[in-house]
Every structure is written in structure tokens, then in C-alpha cells.
Design a protein around this motif. Structure first.
Motif, mmCIF file in Angstrom:
data_model
loop_
_atom_site.group_PDB
_atom_site.id
_atom_site.type_symbol
_atom_site.label_atom_id
_atom_site.label_comp_id
_atom_site.label_asym_id
_atom_site.label_seq_id
_atom_site.Cartn_x
_atom_site.Cartn_y
_atom_site.Cartn_z
ATOM 1 N N ARG A 182 1.504 -1.194 0.149
ATOM 2 C CA ARG A 182 0.044 0.338 -0.275
ATOM 3 C C ARG A 182 0.707 1.134 0.129
ATOM 4 O O ARG A 182 1.824 1.478 0.831
ATOM 5 C CB ARG A 182 -0.960 0.278 0.791
ATOM 6 C CG ARG A 182 -2.151 0.590 1.600
ATOM 7 C CD ARG A 182 -2.973 0.854 0.226
ATOM 8 N NE ARG A 182 -4.090 -0.993 0.634
ATOM 9 C CZ ARG A 182 -4.343 -1.488 0.202
ATOM 10 N NH1 ARG A 182 -4.668 -1.150 -1.239
ATOM 11 N NH2 ARG A 182 -5.223 -2.067 1.055
ATOM 12 N N GLU A 205 -9.943 -4.718 -5.073
ATOM 13 C CA GLU A 205 -10.097 -3.407 -4.461
ATOM 14 C C GLU A 205 -11.311 -2.726 -5.222
ATOM 15 O O GLU A 205 -10.973 -2.955 -6.819
ATOM 16 C CB GLU A 205 -8.662 -2.181 -4.965
ATOM 17 C CG GLU A 205 -8.672 -1.185 -3.681
ATOM 18 C CD GLU A 205 -7.135 -0.585 -4.238
ATOM 19 O OE1 GLU A 205 -7.465 1.026 -4.419
ATOM 20 O OE2 GLU A 205 -6.300 -1.016 -4.243
ATOM 21 N N SER A 223 -0.199 -1.367 -5.807
ATOM 22 C CA SER A 223 -0.917 -0.174 -5.075
ATOM 23 C C SER A 223 -0.900 1.460 -5.406
ATOM 24 O O SER A 223 0.915 1.313 -6.630
ATOM 25 C CB SER A 223 -0.518 0.188 -3.821
ATOM 26 O OG SER A 223 1.112 0.211 -3.456
ATOM 27 N N ARG A 226 -4.959 -5.637 6.551
ATOM 28 C CA ARG A 226 -4.848 -5.132 5.242
ATOM 29 C C ARG A 226 -5.173 -3.896 4.750
ATOM 30 O O ARG A 226 -4.822 -3.421 3.898
ATOM 31 C CB ARG A 226 -5.775 -6.247 4.347
ATOM 32 C CG ARG A 226 -4.942 -6.337 2.677
ATOM 33 C CD ARG A 226 -4.592 -6.998 1.675
ATOM 34 N NE ARG A 226 -4.031 -7.073 0.786
ATOM 35 C CZ ARG A 226 -3.786 -8.433 -0.281
ATOM 36 N NH1 ARG A 226 -3.831 -9.479 0.300
ATOM 37 N NH2 ARG A 226 -3.849 -8.325 -1.809
ATOM 38 N N SER A 227 -5.839 -3.436 5.251
ATOM 39 C CA SER A 227 -6.687 -2.129 4.968
ATOM 40 C C SER A 227 -7.577 -1.066 6.850
ATOM 41 O O SER A 227 -7.741 -2.515 7.345
ATOM 42 C CB SER A 227 -8.415 -2.425 4.120
ATOM 43 O OG SER A 227 -9.068 -0.962 4.109
ATOM 44 N N SER A 246 -0.690 -1.536 5.895
ATOM 45 C CA SER A 246 -2.036 -0.891 6.053
ATOM 46 C C SER A 246 -1.302 0.116 6.865
ATOM 47 O O SER A 246 -0.976 0.833 7.598
ATOM 48 C CB SER A 246 -2.926 -1.448 6.398
ATOM 49 O OG SER A 246 -3.226 -1.618 7.297
ATOM 50 N N HIS A 275 -9.432 -7.650 1.916
ATOM 51 C CA HIS A 275 -8.876 -7.599 0.527
ATOM 52 C C HIS A 275 -8.497 -5.912 0.830
ATOM 53 O O HIS A 275 -7.318 -5.388 1.269
ATOM 54 C CB HIS A 275 -8.592 -7.637 -0.906
ATOM 55 C CG HIS A 275 -8.527 -8.977 -0.822
ATOM 56 N ND1 HIS A 275 -8.846 -9.834 -1.973
ATOM 57 C CD2 HIS A 275 -7.723 -10.000 0.169
ATOM 58 C CE1 HIS A 275 -8.886 -11.068 -1.533
ATOM 59 N NE2 HIS A 275 -8.069 -11.047 -0.871
ATOM 60 N N HIS A 276 -10.251 -5.219 1.099
ATOM 61 C CA HIS A 276 -9.420 -3.708 1.146
ATOM 62 C C HIS A 276 -10.710 -3.215 1.093
ATOM 63 O O HIS A 276 -12.141 -3.739 1.132
ATOM 64 C CB HIS A 276 -9.447 -3.059 -0.630
ATOM 65 C CG HIS A 276 -9.690 -2.063 -1.023
ATOM 66 N ND1 HIS A 276 -10.532 -0.621 -1.485
ATOM 67 C CD2 HIS A 276 -8.754 -0.944 0.131
ATOM 68 C CE1 HIS A 276 -10.009 0.859 -1.244
ATOM 69 N NE2 HIS A 276 -8.783 0.438 -0.262
#
Length: 311
Positions: free
Chosen positions: A33, A214, A307, A129-130, A73, A172-173
């Protein structure tokens, strides 16, 4: 203006679109990220070698010393007073002094489902992850865990509640579209909430593709992309067998668009530059959306892209 590109080999920097030349500016290995925030100066790179910050548009970097080395993240609070970092294994840290020191948010470890967060393909562990914060709910932090679901704090990360009922746990996001409106891209589906995760609705029910990485919204349009299966299936004869999806009605319906590299290559991340959407694929290809809605090649980098951010 600079475009920073997080890849499996570190962070690359470009200054034009199409990208004629991308220079590696951070040798950090896998960089899940890269992000910039209007509330604070600089740009951040969450990498498996640490969390880095650049104050000169990505030309030089400083490691901020998060206690866990593998950072997946990062987010800044809407007042710019706090930085949050999510790691592998799944821990959350906060800094109130611009990254000079970090404290673990221990309440995150007390969630009832914490012992269930793991997957064999990630050393039988999980990662954050997010991370997201919306300016209209400044004390609320939204965390997506792979594999572990969506969790929310209403008090700057001190205490947490689980908001994963009705959403797949392989997160994932989480795209923050409004104070209570989020889109979760998961290993099995695309999900939407309009009440801050109290309830979730699956929005990909009419699609054959289920693996999402995403989502992104720009100028009233929602963008998402999906592969037919996880990364281990992308090296077959048809590659990822992916689709690019666009919605003009907040995800109620989607239209499929053709794009360079598709369907063998899958789009993994998005950003916007000069009034148009820029996206990337797993093979290091950049693509941009034209005013007429078509997509064209916008350059390449010599590594799989993870990213994107414009600063």
C-alpha cells in the motif's frame, strides 16, 4: 506531481502519464500500500520491510519504525493528529507524534473472533490489509483483516466491535465512500454497507467472477475488478480470466468494460490523475480511462503492481 507505484519489488516513481520511465525510489520489497492524505504532509509506503514516509514526493524515504516489520496498511486521522498502522501478524499501532513512537492498540486483540484470524497461505496468520477513516466520523477507524473480517472502533482505536456479519472474512480492501458507506473487496465477493457495517449486501450476485482486490470511486462512477479465482490460478492458459466493472448507480448494476491486458491480467489498484482514472494490473501494466469511457495503455513498470497514489 508524482505517481508512486507500490510493487512486489519496492516503490517506483513516475512523473508523466503515459509512464515513459519509472524509477525505483524505495528498495523495500513487497509494498502492498502507498497512500497520501490531505490532512498531513508527505506520502506513506506500507511495506513488508516497514512503514516509510517521504516528504519530497517519493524521492527519499524514512522508516518510521513500527514495532512489527511487515506493515500492510496505514491511515491518518482526519485531523492529522494520529497515524495508524496495520501489520502482519494482525496488530494495530497508533502514533500521536508523527511516527516518532508507536503504541499498540491492545483492544484490537480482544475481539471475540481474534483466535480465528488465520490462513495457511500466510504462515497460518492474518494481517490488517486495509485501514480507513472518514472526515465526517473522525474518531471512527475501519479495519479490514485478511483473513478475519471487518472491525470498527468509534473511539480512535481504543475499543473495537466486529462488523463482519454478512461479509466474507477474506477482506482485501475497504473503500470508504461516505461516513457510513463502505465497499469491501473480498476473496469471495464484493459487499456494500450503508450503515457502517451493521449490515452488508452482496453486490456481485449476477457475476461469475468472485475474487476482488480493490474498489474505487471517482466522479460519480464506481470501479471494481475481479478474477475468476485467487492468484494461484492466474498462471493458467487464460491467466486471471478477469473483468473490469463500472457502475453509475453506486453498485446497483455493473457494466463490463474491455481494457488492455484483459482478461488475462487483473486490475489490482486505482487512483485518479488530471481528471481521469489510472489503474494497474498484476503484470506491471498501467492503464488509463479516456473521456469516452475506453481504456488505453499508460506504461509499464518491471514488477507486479500492488498499489498506486498521486502526490
Amino acid at each position: 506531481m508524482a505517481i508512486l507505484i507500490g510493487t512486489r519489488d519496492g516503490v517506483f516513481r513516475a512523473t508523466t502519464v503515459p509512464v515513459d520511465e519509472a524509477k525505483q525510489v524505495l528498495d523495500s520489497g513487497d509494498s502492498p500500500r502507498v497512500r497520501a492524505f490531505s490532512e498531513v504532509d508527505g506520502v506513506f509506503a506500507a511495506t513488508k520491510a516497514g512503514l516509510y514516509r517521504s516528504m519530497d514526493d517519493g524521492q527519499t524515504w524514512e522508516n518510521l519504525g513500527v514495532p512489527q516489520e511487515e506493515v500492510y496498511s496505514v491511515v491518518a486521522s482526519s485531523d492529522g493528529e494520529r497515524f495508524y498502522a496495520g501489520t502482519h501478524p494482525a496488530h494495530l499501532y497508533v502514533s500521536t507524534d508523527s511516527g516518532a513512537t508507536w503504541d499498540e492498540l491492545e483492544g484490537f486483540q480482544n475481539l471475540p473472533s481474534r483466535d480465528e484470524w488465520h490462513t495457511p497461505r500466510h504462515r497460518n496468520e492474518a494481517h490488517v490489509r486495509s485501514l480507513g477513516v472518514h472526515p465526517e466520523t473522525p474518531d471512527r477507524v475501519i479495519a479490514g483483516v485478511e483473513v478475519g473480517g471487518v472491525h470498527i472502533s468509534e473511539d480512535q482505536g481504543e475499543t473495537w466491535t466486529e462488523r463482519h456479519d454478512g461479509v466474507h472474512d477474506d477482506v482485501h480492501h475497504v473503500f470508504i465512500g461516505g461516513p457510513d458507506e463502505y465497499i469491501a473487496s473480498c476473496g469471495d465477493g464484493l459487499y456494500q454497507t450503508r450503515d457502517a457495517g451493521q449490515s452488508w449486501m452482496r453486490v456481485d450476485t449476477n457475476l461469475e467472477h468472485r475474487y476482488f482486490r480493490e474498489a474505487f470511486a471517482f466522479d460519480g462512477q464506481l470501479y471494481a475488478a475481479a478474477a475468476r479465482g485467487p492468484p494461484g490460478t492466474w498462471s493458467g492458459e487464460d491467466g486471471a480470466d478477469a473483468v473490469l466493472l463500472e457502475s453509475a448507480n453506486h453498485g446497483e448494476t455493473f457494466e463490463q468494460s474491455s481494457y488492455p491486458g484483459g482478461p488475462a491480467e487483473v486490475i489490482l489498484a486505482w487512483t485518479a490523475i488530471d481528471g481521469r482514472v489510472l489503474a494497474d494490473t498484476n503484470n506491471g501494466r498501467l492503464i488509463s480511462r479516456n473521456e469516452d469511457g475506453t481504456w488505453t495503455d499508460a506504461g509499464t513498470v518491471p514488477a507486479g503492481i500492488r498499489s498506486l497514489v498521486v502526490c
